[in-house]
Design an enzyme around this catalytic site. Sequence first.
Site, PDB file in Angstrom:
ATOM      1  N   ARG A 124      -7.257   9.059   3.161  1.00 32.05           N
ATOM      2  CA  ARG A 124      -8.406   8.142   3.149  1.00 32.05           C
ATOM      3  C   ARG A 124      -9.043   8.070   4.524  1.00 32.05           C
ATOM      4  O   ARG A 124     -10.272   8.252   4.670  1.00 32.05           O
ATOM      5  CB  ARG A 124      -7.968   6.741   2.717  1.00 32.05           C
ATOM      6  CG  ARG A 124      -9.065   5.678   2.927  1.00 32.05           C
ATOM      7  CD  ARG A 124      -8.553   4.270   2.718  1.00 32.05           C
ATOM      8  NE  ARG A 124      -7.543   3.858   3.671  1.00 32.05           N
ATOM      9  CZ  ARG A 124      -7.790   3.263   4.841  1.00 32.05           C
ATOM     10  NH1 ARG A 124      -9.035   3.037   5.223  1.00 32.05           N
ATOM     11  NH2 ARG A 124      -6.809   2.896   5.639  1.00 32.05           N
ATOM     12  N   ARG A 125      -8.245   7.770   5.539  1.00 29.67           N
ATOM     13  CA  ARG A 125      -8.803   7.627   6.878  1.00 29.67           C
ATOM     14  C   ARG A 125      -9.422   8.930   7.358  1.00 29.67           C
ATOM     15  O   ARG A 125     -10.492   8.923   7.974  1.00 29.67           O
ATOM     16  CB  ARG A 125      -7.712   7.149   7.839  1.00 29.67           C
ATOM     17  CG  ARG A 125      -7.329   5.687   7.640  1.00 29.67           C
ATOM     18  CD  ARG A 125      -6.101   5.323   8.454  1.00 29.67           C
ATOM     19  NE  ARG A 125      -5.792   3.902   8.381  1.00 29.67           N
ATOM     20  CZ  ARG A 125      -4.567   3.396   8.493  1.00 29.67           C
ATOM     21  NH1 ARG A 125      -3.528   4.204   8.686  1.00 29.67           N
ATOM     22  NH2 ARG A 125      -4.372   2.091   8.421  1.00 29.67           N
TER      23      ARG A 125
ATOM     24  N   ARG B 149       3.892   6.153  16.693  1.00 33.27           N
ATOM     25  CA  ARG B 149       2.516   6.656  16.745  1.00 33.27           C
ATOM     26  C   ARG B 149       1.827   6.274  18.050  1.00 33.27           C
ATOM     27  O   ARG B 149       1.069   7.071  18.618  1.00 33.27           O
ATOM     28  CB  ARG B 149       1.735   6.137  15.537  1.00 33.27           C
ATOM     29  CG  ARG B 149       2.034   6.932  14.271  1.00 33.27           C
ATOM     30  CD  ARG B 149       1.253   6.428  13.083  1.00 33.27           C
ATOM     31  NE  ARG B 149       1.878   5.243  12.494  1.00 33.27           N
ATOM     32  CZ  ARG B 149       1.336   4.519  11.537  1.00 33.27           C
ATOM     33  NH1 ARG B 149       0.134   4.825  11.078  1.00 33.27           N
ATOM     34  NH2 ARG B 149       1.981   3.481  11.036  1.00 33.27           N
TER      35      ARG B 149
ATOM     36  N   LYS C 216       0.827  -1.208   0.000  1.00 38.20           N
ATOM     37  CA  LYS C 216       0.000   0.000   0.000  1.00 38.20           C
ATOM     38  C   LYS C 216       0.863   1.260   0.000  1.00 38.20           C
ATOM     39  O   LYS C 216       0.368   2.350  -0.291  1.00 38.20           O
ATOM     40  CB  LYS C 216      -0.977   0.008   1.172  1.00 38.20           C
ATOM     41  CG  LYS C 216      -0.409   0.370   2.524  1.00 38.20           C
ATOM     42  CD  LYS C 216      -1.542   0.593   3.514  1.00 38.20           C
ATOM     43  CE  LYS C 216      -0.996   1.049   4.866  1.00 38.20           C
ATOM     44  NZ  LYS C 216      -2.073   1.394   5.809  1.00 38.20           N
ATOM     45  N   ASP C 217       2.172   1.110   0.291  1.00 32.92           N
ATOM     46  CA  ASP C 217       3.094   2.242   0.280  1.00 32.92           C
ATOM     47  C   ASP C 217       3.879   2.342  -1.019  1.00 32.92           C
ATOM     48  O   ASP C 217       4.820   3.133  -1.113  1.00 32.92           O
ATOM     49  CB  ASP C 217       4.076   2.131   1.457  1.00 32.92           C
ATOM     50  CG  ASP C 217       3.392   2.257   2.802  1.00 32.92           C
ATOM     51  OD1 ASP C 217       2.360   2.945   2.879  1.00 32.92           O
ATOM     52  OD2 ASP C 217       3.895   1.678   3.784  1.00 32.92           O
TER      53      ASP C 217
ATOM     54  N   CYS D 218      -1.314  10.460  -4.053  1.00 33.65           N
ATOM     55  CA  CYS D 218      -1.425   9.970  -2.674  1.00 33.65           C
ATOM     56  C   CYS D 218      -2.230  10.910  -1.777  1.00 33.65           C
ATOM     57  O   CYS D 218      -2.533  10.566  -0.648  1.00 33.65           O
ATOM     58  CB  CYS D 218      -0.035   9.741  -2.093  1.00 33.65           C
ATOM     59  SG  CYS D 218       0.982  11.228  -2.055  1.00 33.65           S
TER      60      CYS D 218
ATOM     61  N   ARG E  19       2.380  10.944  12.515  1.00 31.92           N
ATOM     62  CA  ARG E  19       3.258  10.209  11.626  1.00 31.92           C
ATOM     63  C   ARG E  19       4.254   9.405  12.437  1.00 31.92           C
ATOM     64  O   ARG E  19       4.437   9.583  13.619  1.00 31.92           O
ATOM     65  CB  ARG E  19       4.020  11.178  10.696  1.00 31.92           C
ATOM     66  CG  ARG E  19       3.157  11.739   9.574  1.00 31.92           C
ATOM     67  CD  ARG E  19       3.845  11.719   8.227  1.00 31.92           C
ATOM     68  NE  ARG E  19       4.541  10.480   7.968  1.00 31.92           N
ATOM     69  CZ  ARG E  19       5.861  10.375   7.780  1.00 31.92           C
ATOM     70  NH1 ARG E  19       6.629  11.436   7.819  1.00 31.92           N
ATOM     71  NH2 ARG E  19       6.406   9.200   7.549  1.00 31.92           N
TER      72      ARG E  19
END
Length: 315
Positions: free
Chosen positions: A141-142, A165, A90-91, A251, A159
């Site tokens: 997205r989140r 985190r 996903k990255d 992105c 981040r």
Amino acid sequence: MIDLPTPENPLRIGTRASPLAMAQAHMTVAALIVAHGLAPEALTIVPMTATGDRIQDRALAEVGGKELWTRELDAALDAKVIDIAVHSLKDVETIRDARFALGAMLERADPRDRLVVREGMAATTIADLPHGARLGTSSPRRAAQVRRIRPDLEPVLLRGNVATRLAKLAAGEADATLLAAAGLDRLGMHAVGTAQDIAVLLPAASQGAIGVECRAADGDTLALLLAIDHAPTHRAVAAERSFLAALGGDCRSPVAAHAHWRDDGMLQMDAEIYSDDGADHAAGHALIDHDDAAAALARRLLDDAPDTVRRLFAA
């Protein structure tokens, strides 16, 4: 006949140096050992720090995007310093340099997000969070999904790797955050957070998938990787990435896509695209039963989307 790596000529496995990336590299090592009967000494892990790991105070979308996770590994692969590179897919950019080939995907783990809240707060879903709570994330997205569900919540930038985190959450920089279930599980943090229903928080494309790249011209290594490729995962994630490619955007564009195998053996993709604030969106699903199905779903969502959403994408 494949020339297998040996202790004298080991396969060099590039990875980011974060704890999660290292765990994923070790999973790849284990899979290769089992598939080919290799001695552990025939594989060596080469960790490196990605540009994205060095930047902690800004969202990566503001300073270069997903290539900040892959730049150093790409250079090492191209220079033949490493033979393969292990990625959280996903990255990884949707459109990749033709010099590299995605030779394998390991079996996908739990694709869901988990809600993690600060000590003293009782909440297991987004709906449970108190009014005005600060939701820490760097994901467009989140942020859009949470604001669509709960417009009163305040997204704040959070981040860093998983441990960073969680430490920021404990220090009070946010009241809650969302983390990928797959990453937590791979770090042994099975009890951290509460998984959110996919029907409420549709995952990011490729979430939970590990990809292994090599040089496209390296036939021996491609053959080596084929033995550890999980075909159902590969097909599903390839469809999600085809959807992103047809959708366009970057992105910073809030988008979710999840392809999953149904009980009847069909592959279905569910997808959503959002405005920045989550107030507007378009959603749909399709059976991935032909080569253009994922792209057709992207085009349909763009056609259905209001201007506040459509302008974020450049299909």
